[in-house]
Enzyme design. Structure first.
Site, PDB file in Angstrom:
ATOM      1  N   SER A   1       0.850  -1.198   0.000  1.00 26.06           N
ATOM      2  CA  SER A   1       0.000   0.000   0.000  1.00 26.06           C
ATOM      3  C   SER A   1       0.880   1.240   0.000  1.00 26.06           C
ATOM      4  O   SER A   1       1.683   1.439   0.919  1.00 26.06           O
ATOM      5  CB  SER A   1      -0.887   0.000   1.249  1.00 26.06           C
TER       6      SER A   1
ATOM      7  N   PHE B   1      -6.468   4.394   8.319  1.00 25.98           N
ATOM      8  CA  PHE B   1      -5.081   4.800   8.544  1.00 25.98           C
ATOM      9  C   PHE B   1      -4.156   3.594   8.420  1.00 25.98           C
ATOM     10  O   PHE B   1      -4.567   2.471   8.743  1.00 25.98           O
ATOM     11  CB  PHE B   1      -4.914   5.399   9.954  1.00 25.98           C
TER      12      PHE B   1
ATOM     13  N   ASP C   1      -5.882  -6.884   4.771  1.00 21.18           N
ATOM     14  CA  ASP C   1      -5.363  -5.513   4.762  1.00 21.18           C
ATOM     15  C   ASP C   1      -5.481  -4.927   6.168  1.00 21.18           C
ATOM     16  O   ASP C   1      -6.586  -4.765   6.681  1.00 21.18           O
ATOM     17  CB  ASP C   1      -6.197  -4.703   3.750  1.00 21.18           C
ATOM     18  N   GLY C   2      -4.316  -4.611   6.748  1.00 19.42           N
ATOM     19  CA  GLY C   2      -4.320  -3.938   8.048  1.00 19.42           C
ATOM     20  C   GLY C   2      -3.428  -4.605   9.068  1.00 19.42           C
ATOM     21  O   GLY C   2      -3.700  -5.730   9.491  1.00 19.42           O
TER      22      GLY C   2
ATOM     23  N   HIS D   1      -8.431   0.444  -3.618  1.00 20.45           N
ATOM     24  CA  HIS D   1      -9.322   0.150  -2.488  1.00 20.45           C
ATOM     25  C   HIS D   1     -10.120   1.413  -2.182  1.00 20.45           C
ATOM     26  O   HIS D   1      -9.590   2.391  -1.665  1.00 20.45           O
ATOM     27  CB  HIS D   1      -8.431  -0.277  -1.302  1.00 20.45           C
TER      28      HIS D   1
ATOM     29  N   MET E   1      -9.622   7.396   0.217  1.00 22.07           N
ATOM     30  CA  MET E   1     -10.478   7.714   1.378  1.00 22.07           C
ATOM     31  C   MET E   1     -11.095   9.093   1.191  1.00 22.07           C
ATOM     32  O   MET E   1     -10.426  10.008   0.701  1.00 22.07           O
ATOM     33  CB  MET E   1      -9.636   7.703   2.660  1.00 22.07           C
TER      34      MET E   1
ATOM     35  N   ASP F   1      -4.969   3.316  -1.617  1.00 24.64           N
ATOM     36  CA  ASP F   1      -6.045   3.524  -0.647  1.00 24.64           C
ATOM     37  C   ASP F   1      -6.729   4.866  -0.881  1.00 24.64           C
ATOM     38  O   ASP F   1      -6.144   5.919  -0.654  1.00 24.64           O
ATOM     39  CB  ASP F   1      -5.477   3.477   0.775  1.00 24.64           C
TER      40      ASP F   1
ATOM     41  N   MET G   1     -12.459   3.405  -0.108  1.00 18.97           N
ATOM     42  CA  MET G   1     -13.108   3.590   1.201  1.00 18.97           C
ATOM     43  C   MET G   1     -13.884   4.902   1.121  1.00 18.97           C
ATOM     44  O   MET G   1     -13.535   5.915   1.741  1.00 18.97           O
ATOM     45  CB  MET G   1     -12.038   3.619   2.296  1.00 18.97           C
TER      46      MET G   1
ATOM     47  N   SER H   1       2.937  -0.078   6.456  1.00 16.94           N
ATOM     48  CA  SER H   1       4.024   0.279   7.372  1.00 16.94           C
ATOM     49  C   SER H   1       5.070  -0.813   7.507  1.00 16.94           C
ATOM     50  O   SER H   1       6.258  -0.500   7.656  1.00 16.94           O
ATOM     51  CB  SER H   1       3.463   0.687   8.741  1.00 16.94           C
TER      52      SER H   1
ATOM     53  N   HIS I   1      -1.159  -1.335  -4.145  1.00 15.42           N
ATOM     54  CA  HIS I   1      -2.435  -1.085  -3.472  1.00 15.42           C
ATOM     55  C   HIS I   1      -2.578   0.420  -3.226  1.00 15.42           C
ATOM     56  O   HIS I   1      -1.712   1.055  -2.626  1.00 15.42           O
ATOM     57  CB  HIS I   1      -2.449  -1.851  -2.145  1.00 15.42           C
TER      58      HIS I   1
ATOM     59  N   MET J   1     -10.927  -6.921   6.026  1.00 16.44           N
ATOM     60  CA  MET J   1     -10.162  -5.872   6.717  1.00 16.44           C
ATOM     61  C   MET J   1      -9.708  -6.395   8.081  1.00 16.44           C
ATOM     62  O   MET J   1     -10.519  -6.901   8.860  1.00 16.44           O
ATOM     63  CB  MET J   1     -11.016  -4.613   6.909  1.00 16.44           C
TER      64      MET J   1
HETATM   65  C1  DX5 Z   1      -6.233   1.037   5.960  1.00 19.41           C
HETATM   66  C2  DX5 Z   1      -5.819   0.813   4.527  1.00 19.41           C
HETATM   67  C3  DX5 Z   1      -4.621  -0.028   4.432  1.00 19.41           C
HETATM   68  C4  DX5 Z   1      -3.390   0.563   5.068  1.00 19.41           C
HETATM   69  C5  DX5 Z   1      -2.572  -0.565   5.611  1.00 19.41           C
HETATM   70  O1  DX5 Z   1      -7.450   1.645   5.996  1.00 19.41           O
HETATM   71  O2  DX5 Z   1      -6.850   0.167   3.809  1.00 19.41           O
HETATM   72  O3  DX5 Z   1      -4.352  -0.445   3.104  1.00 19.41           O
HETATM   73  O4  DX5 Z   1      -2.603   1.304   4.175  1.00 19.41           O
HETATM   74  O5  DX5 Z   1      -1.559  -0.068   6.409  1.00 19.41           O
HETATM   75  P1  DX5 Z   1      -0.769  -1.006   7.411  1.00 19.41           P
HETATM   76  O6  DX5 Z   1      -0.198  -2.148   6.627  1.00 19.41           O
HETATM   77  O7  DX5 Z   1       0.295  -0.103   7.984  1.00 19.41           O
HETATM   78  O8  DX5 Z   1      -1.752  -1.449   8.436  1.00 19.41           O
HETATM   79 ZN    ZN Z   2      -6.316  -0.721   1.814  1.00 18.82          ZN
END
Ligand code: DX5
Ligand code: ZN
Length: 220
Positions: free
Chosen positions: A9, A144, A176-177, A67, A38, A36, A69, A199, A34, A138
């Site tokens: 991501s 985040f 994911d997460g 993705h 939002m 994200d 959101m 991360s 990936h 998820m």
């Molecule tokens: C969270 C996102 C993830 C996020 C994952 O809402 O959908 O894709 O970037 O981050 P990590 O791997 O640090 O949890």
């Molecule tokens: Zn994601």
């Protein structure tokens, strides 16, 4: 075992030199990218839109795993398809007309995915399985990167695997997460085959390549 896809991501990438980070990911063996998206409504954070997707399309040949959101995803499907998304995943919680939106995604030549928040039972997606190519379980509340992994979601991955086994068509299971070398093994055993991480890759003390390598070592 199914082929495992690693989809880093870019939420945690260095946006002042995104191209360099993406090229390091490519050389390190990442399979997809990936992205994200939002909107500050479906989740409390605001991030990227079609502009970043089209920019990524210009700098890499990796499939773009987008993705969404966002509320009312149906308003933005065409923009993201045109920007070059290979996959568009929407949330089951995002709109009452999710089935139609998933059909629209496929009609635009993009792979449709359905995502499930930690608080949503997996059975809520049962009636859209027939129109998706991926289920995203998820393992944090979306919004985040860098949040703590919710380990109990491994049960939901297992349930997703059982539901998918009844469909005569391959459907990927994405997680994911909070995914890291430390959290990934039980999820892989439960049937996940498409791995998102931000991360654990971009904040790895030895750099991005080491982050990719650490995660890939869980199945290689
Ligand atoms: C969270 C996102 C993830 C996020 C994952 O809402 O959908 O894709 O970037 O981050 P990590 O791997 O640090 O949890
Ligand atoms: Zn994601």
């Amino acid at each position: 075992m199914k082929n495992i896809i690693l989809s880093p991501s870019i939420l945690s990438a260095n946006f002042s030199n995104l191209q360099e980070d993406v090229h390091v990911l490519e050389k390190s063996g990442a399979h997809w990218l990936h992205i994200d998206v939002m909107d500050g409504h479906f989740v409390p954070n605001i991030t990227m839109g079609p502009f970043i997707v089209s920019h990524c399309k210009k700098i890499t040949d990796l499939p773009l795993d987008v993705h969404l959101m966002i509320e009312k995803p149906e308003l933005h499907i065409a923009s993201f398809a045109k920007a070059g998304a290979s996959w568009l995943t929407i949330h089951i919680e995002s709109n009452p007309n999710v089935y139609r939106t998933l059909q629209t995604i496929r009609d635009m030549g993009v792979h449709p995915g359905i995502a499930v928040n930690p608080g949503t039972p997996i059975k809520h997606i049962e009636n859209v399985l027939e129109v998706v190519d991926m289920v995203l379980v998820m393992t944090v509340n979306p919004g985040f990167s860098g949040q703590a992994h919710i380990a109990t979601m491994v049960n939901k991955v297992r349930q997703a695997q059982q539901m998918i086994a009844t469909i005569a068509r391959p459907i990927r299971i994405q997680v994911d997460g909070g995914i890291s070398k430390e959290t990934l093994s039980p999820i892989l055993e439960a049937g996940a085959d498409t791995i998102v991480a931000a991360s654990a890759i971009f904040s790895h003390p030895d750099g991005i390549s080491a982050g990719v390598e650490a995660i890939r070592s869980c199945w290689q």
